[in-house]
Design a protein around this motif. Structure first.
Motif, PDB file in Angstrom:
ATOM      1  N   ALA A 167       0.788  -1.471   0.275  1.00 24.51           N
ATOM      2  CA  ALA A 167      -0.527   0.091   0.329  1.00 24.51           C
ATOM      3  C   ALA A 167       0.995   1.117   0.070  1.00 24.51           C
ATOM      4  O   ALA A 167       0.497   2.621  -0.525  1.00 24.51           O
ATOM      5  CB  ALA A 167      -0.572  -0.171   1.176  1.00 24.51           C
ATOM      6  N   LEU A 168       2.113   0.962   0.496  1.00 27.12           N
ATOM      7  CA  LEU A 168       3.064   2.378   0.769  1.00 27.12           C
ATOM      8  C   LEU A 168       3.469   2.623  -0.606  1.00 27.12           C
ATOM      9  O   LEU A 168       3.243   4.247  -0.956  1.00 27.12           O
ATOM     10  CB  LEU A 168       4.161   2.387   2.059  1.00 27.12           C
ATOM     11  N   ALA A 169       3.475   1.410  -1.213  1.00 29.79           N
ATOM     12  CA  ALA A 169       4.709   2.047  -2.553  1.00 29.79           C
ATOM     13  C   ALA A 169       2.975   2.403  -3.528  1.00 29.79           C
ATOM     14  O   ALA A 169       3.654   3.048  -4.612  1.00 29.79           O
ATOM     15  CB  ALA A 169       4.975   0.165  -3.325  1.00 29.79           C
ATOM     16  N   ASP A 170       2.260   1.635  -3.301  1.00 26.02           N
ATOM     17  CA  ASP A 170       1.378   1.938  -4.652  1.00 26.02           C
ATOM     18  C   ASP A 170       0.914   3.484  -4.180  1.00 26.02           C
ATOM     19  O   ASP A 170       0.125   4.319  -5.148  1.00 26.02           O
ATOM     20  CB  ASP A 170       0.415   1.225  -3.853  1.00 26.02           C
ATOM     21  N   ALA A 171       0.700   3.797  -2.741  1.00 26.39           N
ATOM     22  CA  ALA A 171       0.418   5.290  -2.763  1.00 26.39           C
ATOM     23  C   ALA A 171       0.885   6.891  -3.373  1.00 26.39           C
ATOM     24  O   ALA A 171       1.073   7.396  -2.718  1.00 26.39           O
ATOM     25  CB  ALA A 171      -0.233   5.557  -1.077  1.00 26.39           C
ATOM     26  N   PRO A 173       2.575   8.102  -5.397  1.00 27.85           N
ATOM     27  CA  PRO A 173       2.525   9.209  -6.153  1.00 27.85           C
ATOM     28  C   PRO A 173       1.634  10.180  -5.528  1.00 27.85           C
ATOM     29  O   PRO A 173       1.838  11.134  -5.862  1.00 27.85           O
ATOM     30  CB  PRO A 173       1.364   8.139  -7.800  1.00 27.85           C
ATOM     31  N   MET A 174       0.731  10.037  -4.356  1.00 30.35           N
ATOM     32  CA  MET A 174       0.043  11.232  -4.027  1.00 30.35           C
ATOM     33  C   MET A 174       0.654  11.802  -2.727  1.00 30.35           C
ATOM     34  O   MET A 174       0.314  12.462  -2.402  1.00 30.35           O
ATOM     35  CB  MET A 174      -0.917   9.908  -2.993  1.00 30.35           C
ATOM     36  N   LEU A 175       1.446  10.289  -2.245  1.00 30.12           N
ATOM     37  CA  LEU A 175       2.041  11.297  -0.649  1.00 30.12           C
ATOM     38  C   LEU A 175       3.460  12.352  -1.200  1.00 30.12           C
ATOM     39  O   LEU A 175       3.365  13.252  -0.844  1.00 30.12           O
ATOM     40  CB  LEU A 175       2.773  10.241   0.192  1.00 30.12           C
ATOM     41  N   ASP A 202      12.071   3.780  10.336  1.00 34.41           N
ATOM     42  CA  ASP A 202      12.627   3.138   9.557  1.00 34.41           C
ATOM     43  C   ASP A 202      11.688   3.280   8.465  1.00 34.41           C
ATOM     44  O   ASP A 202      12.480   3.560   7.231  1.00 34.41           O
ATOM     45  CB  ASP A 202      12.113   1.376   9.108  1.00 34.41           C
ATOM     46  N   VAL A 203      10.300   3.476   8.311  1.00 39.00           N
ATOM     47  CA  VAL A 203       9.440   3.271   6.890  1.00 39.00           C
ATOM     48  C   VAL A 203       9.552   5.275   7.101  1.00 39.00           C
ATOM     49  O   VAL A 203       9.914   5.507   5.621  1.00 39.00           O
ATOM     50  CB  VAL A 203       8.808   3.080   7.551  1.00 39.00           C
ATOM     51  N   ALA A 204      10.053   5.756   7.824  1.00 36.38           N
ATOM     52  CA  ALA A 204      10.218   7.018   7.565  1.00 36.38           C
ATOM     53  C   ALA A 204      11.102   7.446   6.749  1.00 36.38           C
ATOM     54  O   ALA A 204      11.222   8.321   5.934  1.00 36.38           O
ATOM     55  CB  ALA A 204       9.507   8.006   9.019  1.00 36.38           C
ATOM     56  N   ARG A 209      13.655   8.713   1.534  1.00 33.30           N
ATOM     57  CA  ARG A 209      14.574   8.825   0.760  1.00 33.30           C
ATOM     58  C   ARG A 209      14.062   8.967  -0.792  1.00 33.30           C
ATOM     59  O   ARG A 209      14.930   9.349  -2.471  1.00 33.30           O
ATOM     60  CB  ARG A 209      15.296   6.907   0.351  1.00 33.30           C
ATOM     61  N   HIS A 210      12.781   9.276  -0.709  1.00 35.09           N
ATOM     62  CA  HIS A 210      11.794   9.766  -1.949  1.00 35.09           C
ATOM     63  C   HIS A 210      11.123  10.914  -1.791  1.00 35.09           C
ATOM     64  O   HIS A 210      10.675  11.013  -3.067  1.00 35.09           O
ATOM     65  CB  HIS A 210      10.278   8.710  -1.848  1.00 35.09           C
TER      66      HIS A 210
END
Length: 277
Positions: A167-171, A173-175, A202-204, A209-210
């Motif tokens: 879900a995080l990867a799919d999101a 573009p919106m993020l 770690d997720v943050a 990095r993106h």
């Protein structure tokens, strides 16, 4: 990564204004093609007749469905034509979920409405629960009272599961278009909070990095509140217009019977929700 094709699933017996508005905005923001899809199937009555009377009933009902599908196409084109982008319409006399799932191969993201907790009519409605489980695409669930795609504050409901990672990867573009992003995990009763916080941090860092700045947070103990209630409280605190979450990290049967975060997000949330499985 971007969204090149936005698909919106329309329903015969529900309001479609909110999902059309949000799907149109999404397509406009990402200069994407928008594809409208709808289907319905004649549901024979419990006590059926035969012969000429039966055929007459079938003909009338199928004609009614075709007329309603045509009306949905008119509504779709009216809602999207002013945006000036590319559009397509696809409809069929078919079970809605089966038809939408087949068309999902051409989409980057599917926009759907939410639904009430009651059992849905498989002859007239593509349930978001079925779509998220089988489409292989992220699903953006838009409640009927939402009238725009609010990305000022986005809440990521994190759990270290494959569904949440997807879900995080799919999101992404919106993020990238969000003003504020908060990542929160609601810990289980026996979880070590320091370990949970390390994971969220770690997720943050991964998001950073993106090129996405995000705040890491671990929900406080809820005093007997469900995970869904705690998540809703955090969403209210940060003023989230969108929640990003993995769908059915526990078994779907368990969530259907006992309740869970996914069930809540699909049936009760007042915010748009991006789900992936």
């Amino acid at each position: 990564m971007t969204y090149a094709t936005v698909m919106v699933s329309l329903a015969l017996d529900q309001s479609n204004e909110a999902r059309l508005q949000v799907a149109g905005e999404l397509a406009e923001r990402f200069e994407a093609t928008i594809v409208g899809v709808a289907a319905a199937q004649f549901a024979p009555p419990l006590y059926f007749t035969d012969g000429a009377a039966a055929q007459s009933l079938i003909d009338r009902e199928e004609a009614s469905i075709k007329k309603r599908l045509a009306d949905l196409e008119v509504q779709f084109r009216a809602a999207t034509s002013a945006r000036g982008g590319r559009m397509e319409w696809r409809s069929a006399m078919d079970f809605p979920a089966r038809f939408v799932l087949a068309q999902a191969r051409c989409a980057d993201i599917i926009v759907s409405g939410g639904q009430s907790p009651a059992f849905s009519d498989a002859f007239a409605l593509a349930s978001p629960k079925d779509l998220v489980m089988q489409a292989g695409r992220p699903l953006l669930v838009v409640p009927d009272k939402v009238n725009w795609l609010d990305l000022r504050s986005v809440l990521v409901a994190w759990k270290d599961t494959p569904e949440s990672r997807r879900a995080l990867a799919d999101a992404l573009p919106m993020l990238r278009k969000a003003r504020d992003v908060t990542i929160v995990e609601v810990p289980e009763r026996d979880d070590d909070r320091s370990v949970v916080m390390a994971g969220v941090t770690d997720v943050a860092a991964w998001l950073a990095r993106h090129g996405i700045a995000a705040t890491a947070r671990v929900s406080e103990a809820g005093g007997g509140e469900t995970a869904a209630a705690q998540l809703e409280k955090v969403a209210g605190d940060v003023g989230a217009g969108l929640i990003v979450a993995g769908a059915y990290g526990h078994s779907r049967f368990r969530e259907l019977i006992l309740g869970g975060v996914t069930e809540y997000l699909v049936t009760q949330s007042i915010r748009s929700v991006l789900l992936s499985h």
